[in-house]
Design a protein around this motif. Sequence first.
Motif, PDB file in Angstrom:
ATOM      1  N   PHE A   1       0.872  -1.176   0.000  1.00  0.00           N
ATOM      2  CA  PHE A   1       0.000   0.000   0.000  1.00  0.00           C
ATOM      3  C   PHE A   1       0.908   1.223   0.000  1.00  0.00           C
ATOM      4  N   VAL A   2       0.719   2.097  -0.971  1.00  0.00           N
ATOM      5  CA  VAL A   2       1.594   3.257  -1.107  1.00  0.00           C
ATOM      6  C   VAL A   2       0.757   4.489  -1.401  1.00  0.00           C
ATOM      7  N   GLY A   3       1.299   5.655  -1.066  1.00  0.00           N
ATOM      8  CA  GLY A   3       0.586   6.896  -1.363  1.00  0.00           C
ATOM      9  C   GLY A   3       0.700   7.901  -0.232  1.00  0.00           C
ATOM     10  N   SER A   4      -0.331   8.686  -0.079  1.00  0.00           N
ATOM     11  CA  SER A   4      -0.286   9.836   0.825  1.00  0.00           C
ATOM     12  C   SER A   4      -0.716   9.470   2.237  1.00  0.00           C
ATOM     13  N   SER A   5      -1.083  10.493   3.011  1.00  0.00           N
ATOM     14  CA  SER A   5      -1.322  10.303   4.445  1.00  0.00           C
ATOM     15  C   SER A   5      -2.493   9.380   4.746  1.00  0.00           C
ATOM     16  N   SER A   6      -3.425   9.237   3.819  1.00  0.00           N
ATOM     17  CA  SER A   6      -4.522   8.298   4.069  1.00  0.00           C
ATOM     18  C   SER A   6      -4.011   6.870   4.137  1.00  0.00           C
ATOM     19  N   ILE A   7      -2.910   6.578   3.472  1.00  0.00           N
ATOM     20  CA  ILE A   7      -2.244   5.294   3.624  1.00  0.00           C
ATOM     21  C   ILE A   7      -1.340   5.318   4.853  1.00  0.00           C
ATOM     22  N   ARG A   8      -0.600   6.384   5.002  1.00  0.00           N
ATOM     23  CA  ARG A   8       0.331   6.482   6.130  1.00  0.00           C
ATOM     24  C   ARG A   8      -0.373   6.278   7.468  1.00  0.00           C
ATOM     25  N   PHE A   9      -1.554   6.862   7.618  1.00  0.00           N
ATOM     26  CA  PHE A   9      -2.268   6.779   8.895  1.00  0.00           C
ATOM     27  C   PHE A   9      -3.143   5.532   9.019  1.00  0.00           C
ATOM     28  N   TRP A  10      -3.053   4.625   8.060  1.00  0.00           N
ATOM     29  CA  TRP A  10      -3.841   3.401   8.143  1.00  0.00           C
ATOM     30  C   TRP A  10      -3.119   2.432   9.077  1.00  0.00           C
ATOM     31  N   ASP A  11      -3.153   2.730  10.354  1.00  0.00           N
ATOM     32  CA  ASP A  11      -2.417   1.958  11.352  1.00  0.00           C
ATOM     33  C   ASP A  11      -2.954   0.544  11.518  1.00  0.00           C
ATOM     34  N   SER A  12      -4.207   0.343  11.182  1.00  0.00           N
ATOM     35  CA  SER A  12      -4.821  -0.971  11.369  1.00  0.00           C
ATOM     36  C   SER A  12      -4.709  -1.843  10.127  1.00  0.00           C
ATOM     37  N   LEU A  13      -3.859  -1.462   9.178  1.00  0.00           N
ATOM     38  CA  LEU A  13      -3.788  -2.138   7.884  1.00  0.00           C
ATOM     39  C   LEU A  13      -3.571  -3.649   8.038  1.00  0.00           C
ATOM     40  N   ALA A  14      -2.569  -4.036   8.812  1.00  0.00           N
ATOM     41  CA  ALA A  14      -2.277  -5.462   8.976  1.00  0.00           C
ATOM     42  C   ALA A  14      -3.421  -6.195   9.680  1.00  0.00           C
TER      43      ALA A  14
END
Length: 237
Positions: free
Chosen positions: A69-82
């Motif tokens: 997952f790459v891109g801007s802050s909406s990806i950066r702040f996706w702390d629950s991704l895993a």
Amino acid sequence: MPLIGNRLPSSVLCASLLLAALLAGAAPALAERTPQVPQQVSQPNWEQDIQRFEAQDRARPPAPAGVVFVGSSSIRFWDSLARDFPDVAVLNRGFGGSEIRDSTWFADRIILPYRPRQVVLYAGDNDINSGRDTQQVADDFAAFVQRLRQDLPEVRIAYLAIKPSPSRISQLPRQQQANALIAASADRLGVDFIDVATPMLDAAGQPRPELFVADQLHMNAQGYALWREVVTPFLQP
């Protein structure tokens, strides 16, 4: 070559003029074939973020063939991704307020080394906010796809639609136009266009404020839960 009255023989002079003309005519073609050194379009201030990713990779190399997952802050702040995708080997490489062009520029360092089977990109609203028009945003998306497929021709790519947010409500028409252009391009390029934008609008077509934190730009847990539901069917396990 002997001179005739301080002049070259006419045959030699004609040959010299002909050679000069041929070289002049060939110059544009030669210039066209000469590879151009790419110019950096990304902001240098992202370098610290990229170096941080590289340090993390050295300390704990990610397994290949995952989903980046790459891109801007909406990806950066996706702390629950895993946690949101427990059955998928996901890697978060979101950075700052980046634009699509930034992910393209740094692909050599934060995407391609992982040899991912799938890449999910979110960027675009910062692009519009910085003044890029909708066609430029769509062209930047196509350039991103081209760059990845240059080295990873079989990689699956997904694009998350530009999200609507209350703090950028004035940009909503341009965001929607950019989404339409990117969706059409994605269809031609064989890229998954994931419409996370439509369910973020209420019945009146306005951004739903309950999906955002106090700045009304970045999403809260409810917003990411919505994204998880929409994105899940597109991920390769």
